[in-house]
Design an enzyme around this catalytic site. Sequence first.
Site, PDB file in Angstrom:
ATOM      1  N   CYS A  40       0.829  -1.211   0.000  1.00  0.00           N
ATOM      2  CA  CYS A  40       0.000   0.000   0.000  1.00  0.00           C
ATOM      3  C   CYS A  40       0.864   1.263   0.000  1.00  0.00           C
ATOM      4  O   CYS A  40       0.728   2.122  -0.853  1.00  0.00           O
ATOM      5  CB  CYS A  40      -0.925  -0.023   1.219  1.00  0.00           C
ATOM      6  SG  CYS A  40      -1.703   1.539   1.578  1.00  0.00           S
ATOM      7  N   GLY A 181      -8.402  -4.002 -15.078  1.00  0.00           N
ATOM      8  CA  GLY A 181      -8.952  -3.950 -13.718  1.00  0.00           C
ATOM      9  C   GLY A 181      -8.564  -2.637 -13.053  1.00  0.00           C
ATOM     10  O   GLY A 181      -8.380  -1.610 -13.723  1.00  0.00           O
ATOM     11  N   ASP A 322      -4.562  -9.028   2.421  1.00  0.00           N
ATOM     12  CA  ASP A 322      -4.584  -9.587   1.061  1.00  0.00           C
ATOM     13  C   ASP A 322      -4.329 -11.090   1.026  1.00  0.00           C
ATOM     14  O   ASP A 322      -4.804 -11.772   0.110  1.00  0.00           O
ATOM     15  CB  ASP A 322      -3.506  -8.914   0.193  1.00  0.00           C
ATOM     16  CG  ASP A 322      -4.021  -7.668  -0.502  1.00  0.00           C
ATOM     17  OD1 ASP A 322      -5.065  -7.144  -0.070  1.00  0.00           O
ATOM     18  OD2 ASP A 322      -3.363  -7.222  -1.459  1.00  0.00           O
ATOM     19  N   HIS A 456     -24.190  23.467   0.539  1.00  0.00           N
ATOM     20  CA  HIS A 456     -24.217  23.933  -0.843  1.00  0.00           C
ATOM     21  C   HIS A 456     -23.167  25.009  -1.029  1.00  0.00           C
ATOM     22  O   HIS A 456     -23.008  25.851  -0.149  1.00  0.00           O
ATOM     23  CB  HIS A 456     -25.604  24.520  -1.167  1.00  0.00           C
ATOM     24  CG  HIS A 456     -25.676  25.123  -2.541  1.00  0.00           C
ATOM     25  ND1 HIS A 456     -25.752  24.353  -3.677  1.00  0.00           N
ATOM     26  CD2 HIS A 456     -25.661  26.424  -2.936  1.00  0.00           C
ATOM     27  CE1 HIS A 456     -25.795  25.149  -4.738  1.00  0.00           C
ATOM     28  NE2 HIS A 456     -25.731  26.412  -4.316  1.00  0.00           N
TER      29      HIS A 456
HETATM   30  P1  NAD Z   1      -7.883  -6.811 -10.863  1.00  0.00           P
HETATM   31  O1  NAD Z   1      -8.447  -8.126 -10.485  1.00  0.00           O
HETATM   32  O2  NAD Z   1      -8.536  -5.563 -10.430  1.00  0.00           O
HETATM   33  O3  NAD Z   1      -7.799  -6.714 -12.477  1.00  0.00           O
HETATM   34  C1  NAD Z   1      -7.167  -7.659 -13.265  1.00  0.00           C
HETATM   35  C2  NAD Z   1      -7.841  -7.607 -14.622  1.00  0.00           C
HETATM   36  O4  NAD Z   1      -7.094  -8.358 -15.540  1.00  0.00           O
HETATM   37  C3  NAD Z   1      -9.253  -8.173 -14.612  1.00  0.00           C
HETATM   38  O5  NAD Z   1     -10.113  -7.227 -15.181  1.00  0.00           O
HETATM   39  C4  NAD Z   1      -9.127  -9.436 -15.450  1.00  0.00           C
HETATM   40  O6  NAD Z   1     -10.300  -9.735 -16.179  1.00  0.00           O
HETATM   41  C5  NAD Z   1      -7.983  -9.070 -16.378  1.00  0.00           C
HETATM   42  N1  NAD Z   1      -7.228 -10.211 -16.883  1.00  0.00           N
HETATM   43  C6  NAD Z   1      -6.831 -11.309 -16.199  1.00  0.00           C
HETATM   44  N2  NAD Z   1      -6.101 -12.117 -17.003  1.00  0.00           N
HETATM   45  C7  NAD Z   1      -6.035 -11.491 -18.217  1.00  0.00           C
HETATM   46  C8  NAD Z   1      -5.405 -11.807 -19.441  1.00  0.00           C
HETATM   47  N3  NAD Z   1      -4.714 -12.929 -19.601  1.00  0.00           N
HETATM   48  N4  NAD Z   1      -5.534 -10.937 -20.483  1.00  0.00           N
HETATM   49  C9  NAD Z   1      -6.234  -9.795 -20.331  1.00  0.00           C
HETATM   50  N5  NAD Z   1      -6.854  -9.451 -19.184  1.00  0.00           N
HETATM   51  C10 NAD Z   1      -6.746 -10.292 -18.139  1.00  0.00           C
HETATM   52  O7  NAD Z   1      -6.352  -6.864 -10.418  1.00  0.00           O
HETATM   53  P2  NAD Z   1      -5.268  -5.721 -10.449  1.00  0.00           P
HETATM   54  O8  NAD Z   1      -5.700  -4.570 -11.292  1.00  0.00           O
HETATM   55  O9  NAD Z   1      -3.995  -6.423 -10.774  1.00  0.00           O
HETATM   56  O10 NAD Z   1      -5.275  -5.220  -8.956  1.00  0.00           O
HETATM   57  C11 NAD Z   1      -4.721  -6.063  -7.948  1.00  0.00           C
HETATM   58  C12 NAD Z   1      -5.255  -5.782  -6.571  1.00  0.00           C
HETATM   59  O11 NAD Z   1      -4.872  -4.516  -6.091  1.00  0.00           O
HETATM   60  C13 NAD Z   1      -6.760  -5.873  -6.519  1.00  0.00           C
HETATM   61  O12 NAD Z   1      -7.076  -6.725  -5.438  1.00  0.00           O
HETATM   62  C14 NAD Z   1      -7.194  -4.479  -6.225  1.00  0.00           C
HETATM   63  O13 NAD Z   1      -8.332  -4.430  -5.363  1.00  0.00           O
HETATM   64  C15 NAD Z   1      -5.981  -3.856  -5.542  1.00  0.00           C
HETATM   65  N6  NAD Z   1      -5.916  -2.436  -5.898  1.00  0.00           N
HETATM   66  C16 NAD Z   1      -6.822  -1.582  -5.366  1.00  0.00           C
HETATM   67  C17 NAD Z   1      -6.802  -0.270  -5.732  1.00  0.00           C
HETATM   68  C18 NAD Z   1      -7.821   0.669  -5.167  1.00  0.00           C
HETATM   69  O14 NAD Z   1      -8.521   0.301  -4.241  1.00  0.00           O
HETATM   70  N7  NAD Z   1      -7.939   1.873  -5.721  1.00  0.00           N
HETATM   71  C19 NAD Z   1      -5.877   0.195  -6.648  1.00  0.00           C
HETATM   72  C20 NAD Z   1      -4.986  -0.697  -7.183  1.00  0.00           C
HETATM   73  C21 NAD Z   1      -5.015  -2.010  -6.795  1.00  0.00           C
END
Ligand code: NAD
Length: 474
Positions: A40, A181, A322, A456
Amino acid sequence: MSTRITVIGGGPGGYTAAFEAARAGAEVTLIEAARMGGACLNWGCIPTKAFKASADALETSRRLKEFGIAGECEAKADMPAIVARKERITDILRGGLEKTCSRLGINIIHGRGKVINAGLVRVRTNDGQDLEAAGDSIIIATGSTHLYLPSLSIDHKRIITSDDALQLDYIPKRMLIVGGGVIGSEFAFIFRSFGSEVTIVEGLDRILPLPSVDADLSKIMLREMKKKGIKCELCQTAVRAELSSNGVSIVLGPSPFVEKIPSSAQKEKTIEAEVVLVAVGRVPVTKGLGLEAAGVGTDQKGWIKVDERCRTSVPDIYAIGDVLGPSKIMLAHVAVMEGLVAAGNCLGMDKVMSYDVVPSAIFTSPEMASVGLTEAQARQQGLNLVCIQTQFRELGKAQAMGELAGLFKLVVDKDTDRLLGAHLAGAHVSDIIAEPTLAMSMRATGKDIAKTIHAHPTLAEGLFETARLLEDLS
Ligand code: NAD
């Protein structure tokens, strides 16, 4: 004699548990292999927000005329300075954590812990010594790390992780992001603002295809990405990659994760990029922890299994954060609450973790924030519901700020008027989500929000205006 607790992992879950236990008088040892603050503080939430602040400043500089500011501005991203600013911010925060540890008398060991049994952790310190930490209970908070794809081997130069992206000292001309993601989407906006041409490849049929993200927010996200010139290749994955002297050729193919592939995604295509960022999810950090020998149960993917008191299958060994995997929601603020629960239980209290009301925020442009059930989840549960929404642009404050994109969507139980979910897109919604989160945890109704005076002109008025629509329906 006071209770002795060993915490393995110094991220938000681990340090919160350690602070809580030490404040209550326990003797605490905190084992951390890398940097205090975990993913984090060092490679996730905070550094990306520092990058986003730089990206936002640059975006504002490009819109000065719109705000009536005359004169030329040739601002551009200076990556070494942006990285240095990020380092300064994380150094300050890490220093604060270390000071708190020392004030509370927490014994920090820099090394890798291995669980022997509930009373003993062996540590190989970073300078090669073998130590033992004995105690009454253990809290495992070792977190998660990047999931790698066999088709894209990370070389940390051309094919990189988000950790590497936070150290880049140049702006890649073309960046391909695999995974649309949370991480992929946040970095897409940041590097687009810095000047990269960005393409996202997402295996599923929408951007941000997480169960907690309402489909309406994914639609806005896709629209805003298009407006900013971020290209999205949905229903596709990276099949193979070839490195060249000045970049990577990536072959995209139809995704195995989607049944109905649109015709545009059916054929293989090649995309050239200077850098490929892989952000396709996370795996648990449990290698070398000795879980199996100690009898700590994990699921098929290796995530540690716990009950609602954060207890593993071994008495007096707890796990938080996690390392519990997506079934328990992998967010820093969830880890914090689990840390408080585990620390309390180590001290003989009876604390139970609830995942009923968990807000989440995604720091894209505009931001997205959610709490509770999405419309699809509520419909799946067969609830009799009403969904209402208003547009961000209807707010006076949004117009004044020049921040028009976004919406407020409330999912409400038609029978009881209870608020089931709130889904927001727009500037600062990561802060505004606190209101519906509190409302839901106090079991408030939509009408309770409509009866509450909102200041407001503010962005939070969007919730008030949306909730007021419920009155028209009744
Ligand atoms: P995620 O699960 O959010 O996204 C991964 C994405 O990759 C998904 O949409 C999935 O469908 C796609 N994917 C998987 N395999 C694939 C492939 N072979 N080809 C194309 N697309 C594919 O994971 P992340 O973005 O790596 O984030 C990791 C973790 O970090 C998560 O648990 C997230 O909650 C956390 N995180 C949170 C925040 C926040 O709260 N703002 C910010 C960053 C990360």
